[in-house]
Structures are given as C-alpha cells and as structure tokens.
Design a protein around this motif. Structure first.
Motif, short mmCIF file in Angstrom:
data_model
loop_
_atom_site.label_atom_id
_atom_site.label_comp_id
_atom_site.label_asym_id
_atom_site.label_seq_id
_atom_site.Cartn_x
_atom_site.Cartn_y
_atom_site.Cartn_z
N GLN A 1 -0.42 1.74 -7.34
CA GLN A 1 -1.41 2.52 -8.07
C GLN A 1 -2.79 1.86 -8.04
N SER A 2 -2.81 0.57 -8.29
CA SER A 2 -4.09 -0.14 -8.41
C SER A 2 -4.80 -0.29 -7.07
N THR A 3 -4.04 -0.24 -5.96
CA THR A 3 -4.65 -0.38 -4.64
C THR A 3 -4.85 0.96 -3.95
N GLY A 4 -4.34 2.03 -4.52
CA GLY A 4 -4.59 3.37 -3.99
C GLY A 4 -3.71 3.78 -2.83
N ILE A 5 -2.56 3.09 -2.65
CA ILE A 5 -1.66 3.48 -1.56
C ILE A 5 -0.49 4.28 -2.13
N ASP A 6 0.27 4.93 -1.25
CA ASP A 6 1.43 5.70 -1.68
C ASP A 6 2.56 4.76 -2.11
N PHE A 7 3.51 5.33 -2.84
CA PHE A 7 4.62 4.52 -3.34
C PHE A 7 5.93 5.29 -3.18
N LEU A 8 6.96 4.59 -2.72
CA LEU A 8 8.31 5.13 -2.65
C LEU A 8 9.21 4.22 -3.48
N TYR A 9 9.86 4.82 -4.46
CA TYR A 9 10.68 4.04 -5.40
C TYR A 9 12.11 3.96 -4.90
N LYS A 10 12.58 2.74 -4.66
CA LYS A 10 13.98 2.49 -4.36
C LYS A 10 14.70 2.36 -5.69
N GLU A 11 15.47 3.39 -6.02
CA GLU A 11 16.09 3.46 -7.34
C GLU A 11 17.01 2.27 -7.62
N SER A 12 17.01 1.86 -8.87
CA SER A 12 17.89 0.81 -9.34
C SER A 12 18.47 1.22 -10.68
N THR B 1 0.62 -15.51 -4.22
CA THR B 1 -0.27 -14.38 -3.94
C THR B 1 0.23 -13.13 -4.65
N GLU B 2 -0.59 -12.54 -5.49
CA GLU B 2 -0.19 -11.33 -6.21
C GLU B 2 -0.13 -10.15 -5.25
N LYS B 3 0.71 -9.18 -5.58
CA LYS B 3 0.94 -8.06 -4.67
C LYS B 3 -0.33 -7.26 -4.41
N GLU B 4 -1.11 -7.02 -5.44
CA GLU B 4 -2.35 -6.27 -5.25
C GLU B 4 -3.27 -6.97 -4.25
N LYS B 5 -3.39 -8.28 -4.39
CA LYS B 5 -4.24 -9.04 -3.48
C LYS B 5 -3.69 -8.99 -2.06
N ALA B 6 -2.37 -9.13 -1.93
CA ALA B 6 -1.74 -9.09 -0.61
C ALA B 6 -1.98 -7.75 0.07
N ILE B 7 -1.86 -6.67 -0.69
CA ILE B 7 -2.07 -5.33 -0.14
C ILE B 7 -3.51 -5.17 0.33
N ASN B 8 -4.45 -5.56 -0.52
CA ASN B 8 -5.87 -5.42 -0.16
C ASN B 8 -6.24 -6.28 1.05
N LEU B 9 -5.71 -7.49 1.11
CA LEU B 9 -5.98 -8.37 2.25
C LEU B 9 -5.46 -7.75 3.55
N THR B 10 -4.28 -7.14 3.48
CA THR B 10 -3.68 -6.53 4.67
C THR B 10 -4.45 -5.32 5.13
N LEU B 11 -4.84 -4.46 4.18
CA LEU B 11 -5.61 -3.26 4.53
C LEU B 11 -6.92 -3.65 5.23
N GLU B 12 -7.54 -4.70 4.70
CA GLU B 12 -8.80 -5.16 5.29
C GLU B 12 -8.58 -5.78 6.66
#
Length: 212
Positions: free
Chosen positions: A180-191, A146-157
């Motif tokens: 970005q593609s799903t329109g939610i906020d993002f927090l970057y865990k630096e690496s 399952t791609e991340k974008e799909k997983a995010i959209n499925l969960t929001l719904e």
C-alpha cells in the motif's frame, strides 16, 4: 490487480508462508526462547508474531523480552538472536514448500524479475535460498535490517519498472501495508493462522497450484 501474474514485470516475494510453509518454525522458535514465563505472555507473543509476520526478529525479540520482564541490553538481545538463528535455519530449509510454488518459481520467464523482501536477516535468507538451490531465480534479495518499503522502492528505482507493473505476494498485514505504502499491487497468500485473513477482502490465493 492484473488478470495474471505473468502480466507483471516485477514480482516481490515474502518468504515464510509464501515460498516455504515455515511460519510455525518461527513461532516455535520465539516460544522456545522463553520456556519459563507465564502462559498468558507466551500466548501474547504467539499472537503478535502470527499477526505481524513481516516484522523482523530485530524488532520482535526486544519487545518480547520487555513483555517477559527479562533483561534487554544489547548483549541480551544478541544472545537471544543467536539462539533464534540456530533454531530456525535448518528447520526452515527442511519445511514443506507452499504447494506449487517451487514449480512456479522455476518457470520464471526471462522477461520477469523476482525479488525477495523478507523480515529474515539478509545473510540468513541468502544461506537458505542457496541451500534450496533457488538463489539463481532471484534478481535481488532483501532481508533485515532493510525494511520492505525501502527494498521495494530501491528495486523499482534500480530496474526502472513502473509501480503498475509490480506486485508483492505476502501473507501478512505487514506485507499488505508495504504494498500500500509503495503503490504496488498485492496478492495475499492466505494463512489460517493470521487474523488478517478474516479482514482482507482483496485478491488472495491458498497455493500456487492453479498458477503453474
């Protein structure tokens, strides 16, 4: 991004590099698959994996076989996938926690939902979080294929939660693109290993110690 993670109703979590400091485990696993190829190709594989951490092994291994000039039939790909899984599971379980994250997870309020979205195969990530005794902290777990974008959209719904009340914590450009593609906020865990860290100008953290 909101002033505090506690202000979000839904937090999406990448796993490697965000919950467990296991990115190097995966790097070593990929390189161990190709002990006899040119150093230049190994370097190319290493850099690609580090720069595209959110992409699953189902996409990476066929690509790396192509770069290495090795057979890439479905039988060959499965053989390499099996070798990879054997190498990584116990090493990921044994790898260090990202500082502060275990405490942060275990202080999850009842009003908040946690969901894993990872490139690790779903059956494998379920095994890992069960061994770590954190499986009960997550309301849903999504892994490859399952791609991340799909997983995010499925969960929001499914949970009927607004995008504005949701955030993804990730450590790669792939994670950022999913947010970005799903329109939610993002927090970057630096690496330090990720070239994206030099480009990203948004909200970022090094660990979870200040967020407990």
């Amino acid at each position: 991004m909101k002033s505090s993670l506690s202000n979000y109703k839904l937090i999406f979590w990448d796993f490697d590099g965000v919950i467990k400091d296991s990115v190097n485990v995966k790097t070593e696993a990929y390189l161990s698959l190709f002990p006899n190829i040119a150093k230049e190709t190994l370097h190319r594989i290493r850099n690609h994996h580090l720069n595209y951490g959110g992409i699953s092994r189902f996409e990476k291994i066929p690509l790396y076989l192509e770069w290495a000039g090795l057979p890439s039939s479905s039988f060959d790909i499965k053989k390499y996938l099996d070798q990879f899984e054997i190498f990584v599971v116990q090493r990921v379980i044994a790898s260090p926690w990202i500082p502060g994250v275990e405490e942060f997870l275990k202080r999850k309020p009842l009003s908040q939902k946690f969901v894993i979205v990872t490139g690790t195969p779903e059956n494998e990530i379920l095994e890992i979080i069960k061994e770590l005794n954190i499986d009960m902290l997550f309301d849903r777990v999504y892994g490859a294929p399952t791609e991340k974008e799909k997983a995010i959209n499925l969960t929001l719904e499914e949970f009927h939660i607004d995008k504005e009340s949701s955030i993804l914590i990730g450590d790669s450009k792939t994670d950022w693109l999913a947010a970005q593609s799903t329109g939610i906020d993002f927090l970057y865990k630096e690496s330090e290993l990720d070239e994206f860290s030099k480009q990203f100008k948004g909200n970022k953290i090094r660990d979870f110690l200040g967020l407990i």
